[in-house]
Design an enzyme around this catalytic site. Structure first.
Site, PDB file in Angstrom:
ATOM      1  N   ASP A  56      36.310 -11.620  17.164  1.00 22.83           N
ATOM      2  CA  ASP A  56      37.207 -12.214  16.507  1.00 22.83           C
ATOM      3  C   ASP A  56      36.832 -12.638  15.113  1.00 22.83           C
ATOM      4  O   ASP A  56      36.007 -13.216  14.788  1.00 22.83           O
ATOM      5  CB  ASP A  56      37.675 -13.591  17.183  1.00 22.83           C
ATOM      6  CG  ASP A  56      38.807 -14.219  16.511  1.00 22.83           C
ATOM      7  OD1 ASP A  56      39.985 -13.638  16.494  1.00 22.83           O
ATOM      8  OD2 ASP A  56      38.626 -15.058  15.929  1.00 22.83           O
ATOM      9  N   THR A  89      43.021 -11.370  11.425  1.00 22.66           N
ATOM     10  CA  THR A  89      42.043 -12.016  10.547  1.00 22.66           C
ATOM     11  C   THR A  89      41.154 -11.144  10.246  1.00 22.66           C
ATOM     12  O   THR A  89      40.747 -11.230   8.848  1.00 22.66           O
ATOM     13  CB  THR A  89      41.287 -13.217  11.366  1.00 22.66           C
ATOM     14  OG1 THR A  89      40.759 -12.646  12.500  1.00 22.66           O
ATOM     15  CG2 THR A  89      42.153 -14.274  11.971  1.00 22.66           C
ATOM     16  N   ASP A 381      45.278 -15.437  20.688  1.00 23.89           N
ATOM     17  CA  ASP A 381      45.646 -14.482  19.966  1.00 23.89           C
ATOM     18  C   ASP A 381      46.971 -14.002  20.273  1.00 23.89           C
ATOM     19  O   ASP A 381      48.027 -13.844  19.568  1.00 23.89           O
ATOM     20  CB  ASP A 381      44.596 -13.226  19.587  1.00 23.89           C
ATOM     21  CG  ASP A 381      43.672 -13.658  18.436  1.00 23.89           C
ATOM     22  OD1 ASP A 381      43.335 -14.864  18.221  1.00 23.89           O
ATOM     23  OD2 ASP A 381      42.912 -12.704  17.971  1.00 23.89           O
TER      24      ASP A 381
END
Ligand code: ADP
Ligand code: MG
Length: 514
Positions: A56, A89, A381
């Protein structure tokens, strides 16, 4: 004449620009290899030896403990992306890094920073229009939502679970909290519990809290529960006897103890008479009180954490009561079922159904801490993108297709832009190519060849992405393969990357205090 302290450091002009740009690029470079379904993971070890393994982007950048102020701005891009839309991201950070790389080239060609900034802003407007054109005309139904969830989870460590079965759980959870004209995303929580295969991950129609019954003899499963939530100590405060009586004979001691005994029994009886089946209190419960209440068949939890108490209140509709005398039936919350279950050394309470059904919990299981932590991030997410897609009803093709379409539109319109600004607008398009190029590189393909093929397919077919399924990589329409992202994820990535890159590019003087 000195106007600054002798210790402060100052970098100006090109030096300042290039050092900032380098720092920003370096940060983006750090997360590049994690992008997409074949992205690798990173293992981050902090100074205390704590290990985090993740794919992530936002998590990696935050764990990296970045100090350089310009680099920190790229971290903020990832953070705002996470906050606003919950996904994309890595994409946002990688685009920001490439916008900086392109800006560096332009500066070397003597294009002024102001011109670059103007060009980038103009290009980002075109990008937003291009995203609009990519939005699917099909309705966003459960199948589409599942595909959105799956697309956001591919490449993440989902333990033994398939992204497909997780996607189903995620969509069910979000549908549960759907309101008219929106989604109450906050009503979905994720609770992790180590010690079983991730296959045991399930949806609980209510909340899960880390609390155990105050007494062994209490029921562990109560149906149709009337629930009291108290901030009351059910016992005699220690030290109270000494303070109130000067005891100098056995008789007086006995009187004092009798008084205490009856006080304690009073608490127990008040609770039992109130009609509550389940009691949560944030304070202590005297053993004699829990013994009595256990005999009455009442389930009591003591020393409940304040945030757990808040969750129980919002899930069951109970009112928190601060004094036992004030306890009334109208303060009770309701649940179809309150049960406890042990998992290894941990005992958990499940408050399910009834009023509690407004909230749902994804109860995540996994063999080790690292597995459940990464699973929790992946599910987080997926919940965010499904909520975003459902609320807006707008989804776009993934797998680099939207980025290719954006770059194409920008190049088309750049032709009509006068002067050096045209160079900056074109550079913006080049920077967006980083997404398909990186997806290709991360699947072991030649990025240049892949980009050329993708562009050609986009020209002839209209919608083309670099689809990874299993071991295969094909150029095809992402909608056909269910690789779908919410439009808001792309919009936010373009906007936040543009903002950070233009902010960094216009800095030509860095003054740092020692
Ligand atoms: P981010 O942090 O930016 O979300 P991810 O590692 O989650 O980074 O990768 C997201 C990208 O991967 C998106 O562009 C998405 O469209 C793409 N993607 C997801 N599934 C596939 C797939 N099966 N094939 C190709 N690309 C995919
Ligand atoms: Mg993602």
């Amino acid at each position: 004449m000195f106007i600054m302290s002798e210790d402060s450091q100052r970098t100006q002009g090109r030096d300042a620009q290039s050092s900032n740009i380098m720092a920003g690029k370096a940060v983006a470079e750090a997360v590049r290899t994690t992008l997409g379904p074949r992205g690798m993971d990173k293992m981050l070890v902090d100074s205390g030896g704590e290990v985090v393994i993740t794919n992530d982007g936002a998590t990696i950048l935050n764990e990296m403990d970045i100090e350089h102020p310009a680099a920190q701005m790229i971290v903020e891009v990832a953070d705002s992306q996470e906050e606003e839309v919950g996904d994309g991201t890595t994409t946002a950070a990688v685009i920001a890094g490439n916008l900086l790389g392109e800006a560096e080239d332009l500066i070397e060609q003597d294009v002024h920073a102001t011109t670059i900034v103007e060009g980038y802003h103009e290009a980002s407007e075109i990008a937003l229009e291009a995203i609009e054109e990519q939005i699917s005309e099909e309705a966003v139904d459960d199948d589409v939502l599942k595909q959105v969830a799956e697309s956001s989870m591919t490449g993440k460590g989902t333990g033994g679970l398939t992204a497909e079965s997780l996607a189903e759980t995620v969509v069910e959870a979000i549908r549960h909290v759907e309101l008219e004209g929106g989604v109450a995303r906050d009503n979905v929580t994720v609770h992790t519990q180590i010690g079983a295969s991730s296959n045991a991950t399930e949806l609980v129609p209510g909340i899960v809290i880390d609390e155990e019954p105050a007494h062994e003899g209490m029921p562990t499963d109560v149906e149709d529960a009337s629930i009291a939530v108290l901030d009351v100590e059910l016992g005699v405060r220690t030290g109270e006897i000494d303070a109130e009586y000067a005891i100098d004979s056995i008789d007086q001691l006995n009187t004092a103890l009798d008084a205490e005994e009856s006080e304690v029994r009073g608490y127990a009886e008040t609770v039992a008479d109130s009609g509550a089946d389940v009691v949560f209190t944030t304070e202590d419960v005297d053993d004699r009180v829990s013994n009595f209440l256990a005999n009455e068949g009442i389930l009591v939890f003591e020393n409940v954490g304040s945030s757990d108490a808040k969750d129980i209140v919002s899930a069951t509709g109970a009112t928190r009561v601060g004094a036992l005398d004030d306890l009334e039936e109208s303060d009770f919350g309701a649940a179809d079922r309150v049960r406890t279950d042990s998992f290894g050394d941990d005992e958990l309470a499940f408050v399910e159904g009834g009023a509690a059904a407004e909230t749902v919990t994804v109860f995540v299981r996994g063999g080790t801490e690292h597995v459940v932590d990464e699973l929790e991030r992946a599910i987080g997410d997926a919940l965010d993108v499904v909520a975003t897609a459902l609320a807006s009803g707008e989804v776009v093709p993934g797998a680099g297709a939207t980025e290719i379409a954006i770059a194409d539109k920008i190049r088309e319109e750049a032709a009509g832009i006068e002067g050096r600004k045209q160079l900056a607008v074109n550079a913006f398009a080049d920077a967006l190519d980083v997404v398909p190029r990186t997806l290709a590189a991360n699947t072991g393909q030649d990025p240049i060849d892949a980009l050329v093929d993708l562009r050609a397919a986009h020209e002839s077919e209209g919608r083309a992405g670099l689809i990874t399924s299993g071991e295969e990589v094909t150029i095809a329409d992402p909608f056909e393969y269910g690789v779908i992202d919410p439009a808001d994820v792309k919009r936010e990535a373009v906007e936040s990357a543009t903002e950070a890159a233009t902010m960094i590019a216009r800095i030509d003087d860095v003054i740092a205090a020692e």
